[in-house]
Design an enzyme around this catalytic site. Structure first.
Site, PDB file in Angstrom:
ATOM      1  N   SER A 181      41.079  42.146 -19.019  1.00  0.00           N
ATOM      2  CA  SER A 181      39.779  41.761 -18.443  1.00  0.00           C
ATOM      3  C   SER A 181      39.804  41.627 -16.927  1.00  0.00           C
ATOM      4  O   SER A 181      39.415  40.590 -16.363  1.00  0.00           O
ATOM      5  CB  SER A 181      39.314  40.462 -19.093  1.00  0.00           C
ATOM      6  OG  SER A 181      39.244  40.637 -20.480  1.00  0.00           O
TER       7      SER A 181
ATOM      8  N   ARG B 268      42.210  45.064  -8.509  1.00  0.00           N
ATOM      9  CA  ARG B 268      42.525  43.787  -7.854  1.00  0.00           C
ATOM     10  C   ARG B 268      42.519  42.704  -8.930  1.00  0.00           C
ATOM     11  O   ARG B 268      41.807  42.780  -9.913  1.00  0.00           O
ATOM     12  CB  ARG B 268      41.479  43.458  -6.784  1.00  0.00           C
ATOM     13  CG  ARG B 268      40.086  43.285  -7.330  1.00  0.00           C
ATOM     14  CD  ARG B 268      39.028  43.112  -6.261  1.00  0.00           C
ATOM     15  NE  ARG B 268      37.707  42.950  -6.865  1.00  0.00           N
ATOM     16  CZ  ARG B 268      36.951  43.941  -7.305  1.00  0.00           C
ATOM     17  NH1 ARG B 268      37.383  45.188  -7.201  1.00  0.00           N
ATOM     18  NH2 ARG B 268      35.779  43.716  -7.843  1.00  0.00           N
TER      19      ARG B 268
ATOM     20  N   ASP C 156      36.825  43.296 -21.526  1.00  0.00           N
ATOM     21  CA  ASP C 156      36.173  42.460 -22.535  1.00  0.00           C
ATOM     22  C   ASP C 156      34.674  42.714 -22.630  1.00  0.00           C
ATOM     23  O   ASP C 156      34.081  42.589 -23.708  1.00  0.00           O
ATOM     24  CB  ASP C 156      36.455  40.966 -22.307  1.00  0.00           C
ATOM     25  CG  ASP C 156      36.150  40.491 -20.893  1.00  0.00           C
ATOM     26  OD1 ASP C 156      35.774  41.317 -20.038  1.00  0.00           O
ATOM     27  OD2 ASP C 156      36.304  39.287 -20.628  1.00  0.00           O
TER      28      ASP C 156
END
Length: 490
Positions: A158, A173, A211
């Site tokens: 996620s 990132r 997710d």
């Protein structure tokens, strides 16, 4: 589902008239800081739509609009047993999901493991070893002495990742407070598969998903009206299905323009340039002191990770700028600790059912060692309400922007995450903001309904693994890297 004209939670403004004048002034200041009116919401959505379109057109926009290579919705006929690995912001979950013969039905077995705090700033090797440990424990417990063939795994990762293939993902990132060396800019699939292979675990990653994408797919499995999947939890994000022809940045691949593809927006980074969001000085402090200043602007105003910190900073500011106004003569040292309070602290305040706010008083005493007066409790309640309301109203801007961009007049939105499921009044406040932004008539039924999602990180991951193998079998190999491995899973 929120019905016609969602009833708004009771505000305690009515009990404010008896408060001392100085406290009333501070409450007024908080109201000016945290209130987002309809005009501002519409301005935010207008800019949001432009940023979504920019992300589909070029790489490197604030909102990445990541192509996921999930090509279409499930039809309910998917079958088989799949593993799902869910790496969220707080927990790691391992699931085994069997998609049964009954259309849209499944069985699930799962175990949850807390992500160790030190792992958040550890090394890549420590991260992958920990994940492999959890998978190994799960397999050994549930399949002791069984000779397992290859197990297809849907890996819910996620965090923003660039995916040229569905079984691959380069971390753009870290978010949600993670800052692990040696992972950014790298494909996260090979190092995990290498450790699994070294341990002799018969697991192959069939799909790497976010997710939100999982939420979209899992919710559509049981409800064909689902068009958007959202997360309102430790972080914020959304996914929806776009036509390939509306994604100029992959035009060079010459795919059929009407082919659907799920887009993981990663819109926690909306307005990093600070063009339109109504930032307070508390938001500025959170950004300045975060591991990644200048990033995830939208997330830092709306996500569960930050709501308690906004509340703490507001109280601390009041203590420092107007000494003696609140908590007079008490030790407020605990309020100096960053991130001491989380969203559940605010939720508990908003849930306090007693007129005298006795539960809030107990919470403050047990967690902070402070005994607020009755007027102070009223101010505390109002501040929590303002921060929670702002988060819900801003969160709806992302949903409204996707609906506006796609010309969606009515749909269901599957939402998951601790803030959506546990924070009081979040749903009603968000629904009210949508009514204002999308200009529904006062007595008109909600056209866009945000409702609790199916388990996207578990069931969604398994479904996407199943969908991937299904299209390999059918010869649709767009966005699949490791064809040989995939074929061994069939």
């Amino acid at each position: 589902m929120v019905g016609i004209g969602p009833k708004q939670p009771p505000s305690r403004k009515g009990s404010m008239h008896e408060l001392p004048q100085d406290l009333l002034q501070h409450i007024k200041r908080f109201e000016e800081t945290f209130t987002v009116d309809t005009a501002k919401l519409k301005e935010i959505v207008k800019h949001f739509v432009k940023e979504l379109e920019k992300g589909l057109t070029v790489e490197g926009g604030n909102i990445p609009m990541n192509v996921t290579w999930v090509l279409g919705f499930p039809d309910g006929e998917e079958q088989g047993t799949f593993l799902a690995l869910d790496m969220g912001g707080t927990n790691l979950r391992v699931c085994e999901i069997t998609l049964t013969e009954k259309k849209g039905a499944f069985d699930i077995t799962q175990s949850k493991y807390k992500m160790p705090e030190e792992l958040r700033t550890g090394t890549a090797e420590e991260l992958w070893e920990y994940i492999a440990d959890c998978l190994q424990q799960f397999i050994e417990f549930h399949h002791e002495n069984e000779d397992l063939a290859k197990l297809p795994l849907g890996f819910t990762f996620s965090y923003p990742a660039t995916q040229d293939y569905i079984d691959h993902g380069v971390l753009q990132r870290w978010t949600k407070g993670f800052d692990i060396d040696g992972v950014e800019g790298q494909d996260v699939v090979p190092p995990l598969e290498a450790i699994l292979k070294k341990r002799g675990l018969p697991i192959k990653i069939a799909a790497l998903i976010n997710d939100t994408t999982g939420t979209l797919i899992a919710s559509s499995y049981t409800d064909p009206e689902m068009k958007i999947g959202c997360i309102f939890g430790t972080g914020v994000n959304a996914a929806y299905m776009e036509n390939v022809g509306s994604v100029p940045k992959i035009a060079h691949m010459n795919l059929p323009p009407d082919m659907p593809v799920a887009i993981n927006c990663e819109y926690g980074a909306f307005d990093n340039e600070r063009v339109v969001l109504p930032l307070s000085k508390f938001d500025e402090i959170i950004d300045r002191d975060s591991p990644r200043p200048g990033q995830q602007a939208f997330e830092k105003m709306t996500a569960g990770l930050y709501l308690g910190e906004i509340f703490r900073l507001a109280l601390k500011d009041l203590l420092e700028s107007h000494p003696g106004t609140i908590f007079n003569g008490q030790n407020t040292e605990k309020l100096n600790k960053p991130y001491l309070l989380d969203a559940s602290f605010l939720a508990a305040i908003e849930e306090d059912p007693y007129e005298n706010l006795s539960e809030t008083a107990d919470t403050f005493h047990s967690q902070l060692g402070i005994r607020p007066t009755q007027p102070e409790l009223e101010m505390i309640r109002r501040l929590a309400e303002l921060i929670g309301t702002r988060a819900a109203r801003l969160s709806s801007c992302g949903v409204a922007a996707i609906c506006t961009k796609k010309n969606i007049e009515s749909c269901h939105v599957g939402a998951d995450g601790s803030v959506f499921t546990k924070y009081p009044h979040f749903k009603a406040r968000g629904a009210q903001a949508l009514r204002e932004i999308l200009d529904w008539a006062p007595n008109e039924k909600d056209k866009v309904s945000i409702m609790a999602a199916e388990d996207g990180s578990g069931v969604g991951a398994a479904l996407i693994a199943a969908l991937t193998l299904k299209r390999v079998k059918a010869g649709n190999l767009a966005g699949i890297r490791n064809m040989d491995d995939m074929k061994t899973l069939l």
